[in-house]
Design a protein around this motif. Structure first.
Motif, PDB file in Angstrom:
ATOM      1  N   TRP A  87     -30.707  -8.936   8.696  1.00 57.42           N
ATOM      2  CA  TRP A  87     -29.863  -8.482   9.803  1.00 57.42           C
ATOM      3  C   TRP A  87     -29.047  -7.261   9.413  1.00 57.42           C
ATOM      4  O   TRP A  87     -28.581  -6.533  10.286  1.00 57.42           O
ATOM      5  CB  TRP A  87     -28.975  -9.627  10.279  1.00 57.42           C
ATOM      6  CG  TRP A  87     -29.788 -10.840  10.557  1.00 57.42           C
ATOM      7  CD1 TRP A  87     -29.749 -12.020   9.883  1.00 57.42           C
ATOM      8  CD2 TRP A  87     -30.827 -10.970  11.524  1.00 57.42           C
ATOM      9  NE1 TRP A  87     -30.689 -12.885  10.379  1.00 57.42           N
ATOM     10  CE2 TRP A  87     -31.379 -12.259  11.398  1.00 57.42           C
ATOM     11  CE3 TRP A  87     -31.370 -10.130  12.489  1.00 57.42           C
ATOM     12  CZ2 TRP A  87     -32.408 -12.733  12.175  1.00 57.42           C
ATOM     13  CZ3 TRP A  87     -32.410 -10.602  13.279  1.00 57.42           C
ATOM     14  CH2 TRP A  87     -32.911 -11.880  13.120  1.00 57.42           C
ATOM     15  N   LYS A  91     -31.120  -0.350  11.775  1.00 58.08           N
ATOM     16  CA  LYS A  91     -32.017  -0.405  12.947  1.00 58.08           C
ATOM     17  C   LYS A  91     -33.082   0.682  12.894  1.00 58.08           C
ATOM     18  O   LYS A  91     -34.206   0.463  13.319  1.00 58.08           O
ATOM     19  CB  LYS A  91     -31.218  -0.297  14.246  1.00 58.08           C
ATOM     20  CG  LYS A  91     -30.474  -1.549  14.582  1.00 58.08           C
ATOM     21  CD  LYS A  91     -29.826  -1.464  15.946  1.00 58.08           C
ATOM     22  CE  LYS A  91     -29.124  -2.777  16.243  1.00 58.08           C
ATOM     23  NZ  LYS A  91     -28.592  -2.804  17.598  1.00 58.08           N
ATOM     24  N   SER A 117     -39.069 -10.017  12.861  1.00 56.87           N
ATOM     25  CA  SER A 117     -38.577 -11.223  12.182  1.00 56.87           C
ATOM     26  C   SER A 117     -39.537 -11.646  11.073  1.00 56.87           C
ATOM     27  O   SER A 117     -39.110 -12.050   9.989  1.00 56.87           O
ATOM     28  CB  SER A 117     -38.406 -12.370  13.173  1.00 56.87           C
ATOM     29  OG  SER A 117     -37.396 -12.079  14.088  1.00 56.87           O
TER      30      SER A 117
END
Length: 183
Positions: A87, A91, A117
């Motif tokens: 996480w 990005k 994921s």
């Protein structure tokens, strides 16, 4: 004492040579090593991929697809090991990986979350594989994984060695062990 992967392979080769000189059995087959997914990398057209309603690959080609995602997770310039968790991965790097996948596979936006994921899961396994084969941080620092930037590996080794990170890792491992797969 844990050994590096190369040390284990050397001992295995020595044992194989000694056993073949004493017996008539053929030596065991050599390991194939890490997949590079050359068939995907060298593809000149988009490879078809069917997915279910959750964006997960199904049918023919799903194994090749997941193998290819694993190769992306091992690319140090794309998937930085200095990020403590998936996480925290920037990005833009995730978008770069997604764009690379779209450049090789005919895959829709519906698969984006599952794909990214899955790359995160493969990255965690890759980090663990290299970290856990050695006993000390000095050994780990002296033997970084291929294709990983030295600074990223050093940061990761320092981070995983602190007591808080070890405690979080242990807790997460226990939680993953309690999860139940629903089909």
């Amino acid at each position: 004492m844990k050994r590096t992967v190369s040390e284990v392979e050397k001992v295995s080769e020595q044992n194989t040579e000694a056993s073949t000189s004493k017996s008539s059995q053929p030596p065991p087959k050599k390991r194939q090593g890490l997949t590079r997914c050359n068939n995907v990398v060298n593809a000149t057209t988009l490879l078809p991929l069917r997915v279910n309603k959750y964006g997960q690959p199904i049918d023919v080609g799903s194994g090749t697809y997941t193998n290819y995602l694993g190769t992306l997770a091992r690319k140090g310039k794309l998937a930085h090991l200095c990020c403590k968790t998936w996480w925290e991965m920037p990005k833009r790097l995730k978008e770069d990986m997604w764009n690379i996948v779209k450049g090789k596979y005919d895959v829709g936006i519906m698969s984006k979350q599952w794909t990214l994921s899955f790359i995160g899961i493969k990255l965690r396994g890759y980090k663990c594989e290299y970290y856990s084969v050695m006993d000390t941080d000095a050994e780990r620092l002296a033997n970084p994984p291929p294709d990983v930037e030295k600074e990223h590996w050093e940061f990761s080794v320092r981070h995983w060695g602190i007591p808080m990170a070890k405690e979080v890792s242990k807790k997460n491992k226990e939680c993953r062990g309690k999860q139940i797969m629903i089909s």
